[in-house]
Each structure stands twice: as structure tokens, then as C-alpha cells.
Design an enzyme around this catalytic site. Structure first.
Site, PDB file in Angstrom:
ATOM      1  N   PHE A   1       0.859  -1.195   0.000  1.00 56.44           N
ATOM      2  CA  PHE A   1       0.000   0.000   0.000  1.00 56.44           C
ATOM      3  C   PHE A   1       0.886   1.232   0.000  1.00 56.44           C
ATOM      4  CE2 PHE A   1      -2.557   3.470   1.557  1.00 56.44           C
ATOM      5  CZ  PHE A   1      -3.726   3.305   0.832  1.00 56.44           C
TER       6      PHE A   1
ATOM      7  N   LYS B   1       2.668  10.123   8.230  1.00 51.44           N
ATOM      8  CA  LYS B   1       1.979   9.642   9.430  1.00 51.44           C
ATOM      9  C   LYS B   1       2.565  10.188  10.736  1.00 51.44           C
ATOM     10  CE  LYS B   1      -0.339   5.521   7.625  1.00 51.44           C
ATOM     11  NZ  LYS B   1      -1.725   5.821   7.928  1.00 51.44           N
TER      12      LYS B   1
ATOM     13  N   ASP C   1       9.323   2.549   1.676  1.00 54.59           N
ATOM     14  CA  ASP C   1       8.149   3.285   2.146  1.00 54.59           C
ATOM     15  C   ASP C   1       8.018   3.007   3.648  1.00 54.59           C
ATOM     16  OD1 ASP C   1       5.646   4.144   2.928  1.00 54.59           O
ATOM     17  OD2 ASP C   1       4.608   3.403   1.133  1.00 54.59           O
TER      18      ASP C   1
HETATM   19  C1  LIG Z   1       2.945   2.364   3.912  1.00 58.80           C
HETATM   20  C2  LIG Z   1       2.045   3.490   3.509  1.00 58.80           C
HETATM   21  N1  LIG Z   1       2.399   4.275   2.496  1.00 58.80           N
HETATM   22  C3  LIG Z   1       1.630   5.312   2.101  1.00 58.80           C
HETATM   23  C4  LIG Z   1       0.433   5.588   2.724  1.00 58.80           C
HETATM   24  C5  LIG Z   1      -0.399   6.739   2.254  1.00 58.80           C
HETATM   25  O1  LIG Z   1      -0.315   7.780   3.147  1.00 58.80           O
HETATM   26  P1  LIG Z   1      -1.367   8.998   3.107  1.00 58.80           P
HETATM   27  O2  LIG Z   1      -2.692   8.437   3.492  1.00 58.80           O
HETATM   28  O3  LIG Z   1      -0.815   9.980   4.092  1.00 58.80           O
HETATM   29  O4  LIG Z   1      -1.357   9.527   1.716  1.00 58.80           O
HETATM   30  C6  LIG Z   1       0.029   4.795   3.791  1.00 58.80           C
HETATM   31  C7  LIG Z   1      -1.265   5.044   4.460  1.00 58.80           C
HETATM   32  O5  LIG Z   1      -1.842   4.207   5.082  1.00 58.80           O
HETATM   33  C8  LIG Z   1       0.848   3.725   4.199  1.00 58.80           C
HETATM   34  O6  LIG Z   1       0.494   2.915   5.200  1.00 58.80           O
END
Ligand SMILES: Cc1ncc(COP(=O)(O)O)c(C=O)c1O
Length: 388
Positions: A123, A241, A212
Site C-alpha cells: 500500500f 503519518k 516506504d
Molecule cells: C505504507 C504506507 N504508504 C503510504 C500511505 C499513504 O499515506 P497517506 O494516506 O498519508 O497519503 C500509507 C497510508 O496508510 C501507508 O500505510
């Protein structure tokens, strides 16, 4: 718009791991705004720092020097061993920056159609490029045509990556979560071997290793970043986050050649790294350090999992309990989305992801006593659910 399946509750204040709704009911928060409120709610140091900054200067624009942003960049570089930072406002934006950086890196090397290896069950966000990188068909459905240039392989499978390497000349990067969050709290069977293996493949092919750490970063797994459980350093790392403890901020960090890829005019963001968000980030990092919250995340996270393992030793419906610090997943043998509602009735906030994984992402300030309360509410709820 109708993008969320909202629970019927409105919170009006919080303190540490506790929340109160508009009826005066008190809840134990084991989700912390989905891995955002690492310092818990209303941490006095954060409240004071952002209040003082709001009274001075909230926003100016990246057209000018921003001292608070420079300080946050220096702190992030110090704790990560990365060289440079681009600031944005969210996780998907941080990943968008990484994807653009990888493509530009490829074009600079004369690769006209650069491709990025991504993982099943990954994700990375909901913008078109990050949605295309995400390994969830349900999230992608209806938004085709997706952005091209991604090659998908199974997570935690070095051989699959080697096979792509042997037949594809256009790959420029690997984008991977060291621990998958939304995909079900998937921890590689040997995180050290996996990331070190990926590092080796990237090095031998001139690819960028892009991590990520939007969910796994900022102390959650017991180290500042999950990659610090290994000996590698990535070329690119994305954060969001927990970085701003709820004040929106994202970051794309890069090292070595990757840090020089973006030049003037190649990327930008109106709000990214403004004084208010930067102070939130700085205060978050300083407080995690001062209050030894990484250590706490590791100790309390492992303790919670030990408790659940003991509770569920004779519960066949519980298939697996996985964690990396306070990133915790309890995998059941059936879909269990209704547990979110049932837990809320018991004044406990949890999440279910990947259909059958109860996910806990408590704030890093959770004490063992509070963790004990969490286990005492959740364990019987899961047992009752499985017994029906
Ligand atoms: C690993 C990861 N990357 C990217 C995102 C996307 O982040 P945002 O919701 O701040 O765009 C999330 C959100 O849950 C995530 O868990």
C-alpha cells in the site's frame, strides 16, 4: 463525499492513549489515528511547541528560507544517515516524489521507459501513481487506466526480484514497505536477510532501493526506521503519518546520487515543510528521543504479543500473531471486520485490515498497564467472535 465507512462516534478530546466522545464516554485508543499520534493525544510538549509557532508564523512558502524546515531536515538526516529531504504533506505525496525521482534517475541514465518493482499486497497511497504501485485490486478497481511502469512481485521473495532483474533492462528502482501495514502487518520472515538481499540486487544493477516507511517509521518498530533493524541504508525513504503527530507533513529522503536527482523546478509543494508542520516534526522527534519512546515501542509491543500468544494458545481461529514493535497484527481464519464495531462498543479503538487481520497501532507512549487493559478487552472479544 462518501469515501469513508464512519463509526458512529465523535471524539472531542484526548490525552495520551485515551479519547473522550461528545457524550463524555472514555475510550482506549489502540489505533492512534492509524499510526499518526505517536506521542499520544495532546502531548504537552507538542501542544506548547505548535501553539508558540502558530502565534509566530504558520506559513510562508518554499520560495523563501524556512529555518524550522532546515532544522527538521538536519535532524532527519542525522537519525537516518540520509543526505537530503524533500517535504510534502502526506504519505502518498512522499511516494509520488519517490516515484518521480526514480523515473528521472532512469531518464538521466538514458532509460526512456523506466520501471519500478513493487510488491503484492503493498500500500503506497491513493493518488494515481501510488494507487498503481499499490498491490490491492479492490483499491484500484474503477480507476483504470492505471499509471504504467510498475512490475509486481510477491513480497518477501528475493528470487522473484532476481528473475525480473535477469530479463528486464528498464528497471530503475524497487519500492517496498519493510513491514507491510495495510496489507496485513506482514513482517518479512527475516527482515535483515530480505532488505540486505534487496540492497545487494539494487547495487549490482544500479537500481535505487526505495523504502516506504510511512507507517513503519518514526519509532514505531522500536528503531527510528524499520530498516535500522538491518545493516543497510536505502537510497530513498518516504515518511509521513507519525512524523508530525497529526500536523500533516510528509518527507522523501534520499542519499548519494539519488539525493542529487531533483534539480530546480523538477518538483514542489505549496505547503510542504511549512514552519508549523516542521516544528511539529522536530518536536515529535525530540520527544521520542527524550522519553525513550522507541525503546517503549519495542518493549510494550513485544509484551502485548506475548500476552496474546498466551491468551490464544488454544484458539485455532487465531492463525498468526505478528509484530514489529507497536505494529501488531492478529490474523484470524475468517473475515473479521465486525470486530471494529464490537470493540468500539467496549470503548476500544482497533482496526481490521486485509479482511482478516486485527491491526493495532497504539501510540508509542502506551504503558504496560494500558497495554494490559487493551489485552483484557480485546482477547475475550476475539474469542467470543470466533466461538459464534
Ligand atoms: C505504507 C504506507 N504508504 C503510504 C500511505 C499513504 O499515506 P497517506 O494516506 O498519508 O497519503 C500509507 C497510508 O496508510 C501507508 O500505510
Amino acid at each position: 463525499m462518501n469515501t469513508y465507512g464512519r463509526q458512529p462516534v465523535t471524539f472531542v478530546k484526548g490525552k495520551g492513549v485515551w479519547l473522550w466522545d461528545d457524550q463524555g464516554n472514555k475510550y482506549l485508543d489502540a489505533l492512534s489515528g492509524v499510526a499518526v499520534n505517536g506521542l499520544g493525544h495532546a502531548h504537552p510538549k507538542l501542544v506548547e511547541a505548535i501553539s508558540a509557532q502558530a502565534a509566530k508564523l504558520i506559513h510562508v512558502s518554499n520560495i523563501y528560507q524556512i529555518a524550522e524546515q532546515a532544522r527538521l531536515a538536519a535532524k532527519l538526516a542525522e537519525i537516518s544517515a540520509m543526505d537530503k529531504v524533500f517535504f510534502c504533506n502526506s504519505g502518498c505525496e512522499a511516494n509520488e516524489a519517490a516515484i518521480k525521482l526514480a523515473r528521472l534517475y532512469g531518464h538521466n541514465k538514458g532509460i526512456e521507459s523506466p520501471e519500478i518493482i513493487v510488491m503484492e499486497k503493498a500500500f503506497h497511497g491513493r493518488t494515481m501513481a501510488t494507487l498503481s504501485a499499490t498491490g490491492n485490486r479492490k483499491a484500484q478497481a474503477g480507476f483504470e487506466p492505471l499509471v504504467s511502469g510498475f512490475i509486481r512481485v510477491p513480497f518477501d521473495d528475493l528470487e522473484a526480484v532476481r528473475q525480473v532483474a535477469s530479463r528486464n533492462q528498464n528497471v530503475v528502482a524497487i519500492l517496498v514497505e519493510p513491514v507491510q501495514g495495510e496489507g496485513g502487518v506482514n513482517v518479512p520472515h527475516d527482515v535483515k536477510a530480505y532488505l540486505e538481499g534487496l540492497r545487494e540486487i539494487c547495487d549490482s544493477h544500479g537500481w535505487l532501493l526505495m523504502l516506504d516507511e510511512v507507517q513503519s517509521g518514526i519509532g514505531r518498530t522500536g528503531t527510528w526506521f524499520a530498516f535500522q533493524h538491518t545493516s543497510i541504508i536505502p537510497d530513498v525513504m518516504t515518511l509521513a503519518k507519525g512524523l508530525g503527530s497529526g500536523v500533516p507533513i510528509g518527507a522523501c529522503l534520499a542519499k548519494g546520487d539519488a539525493a542529487e536527482v531533483f534539480t530546480y523546478g523538477k518538483h514542489g509543494s505549496t505547503f510542504g515543510g511549512n514552519p508549523l508542520a516542521s516544528v511539529a516534526g522536530l518536536t515529535t522527534l525530540e520527544t521520542i528521543e527524550q522519553e525513550k519512546l522507541r525503546e517503549n515501542a519495542e518493549t510494550v509491543g513485544n509484551w502485548i504479543c506475548d500476552q496474546f500468544r498466551a491468551e490464544f494458545a488454544n484458539t485455532p481461529g487465531v492463525q498468526k500473531i505478528r509484530n514489529a514493535g507497536l505494529m501488531i497484527g492478529i490474523q484470524l481464519d475468517r473475515p473479521c471486520g465486525d470486530l471494529v464495531r464490537r470493540a468500539l462498543q467496549q470503548k476500544l479503538l482497533i482496526n481490521v485490515t486485509a479482511d482478516n487481520v486485527v491491526r493495532l497501532l497504539p501510540s508509542l507512549v502506551m504503558t504496560q498497564d494500558e497495554a494490559g487493559q487493551l489485552v483484557r478487552i480485546l482477547a475475550p472479544l476475539i474469542k467470543d467472535f470466533l466461538n459464534e
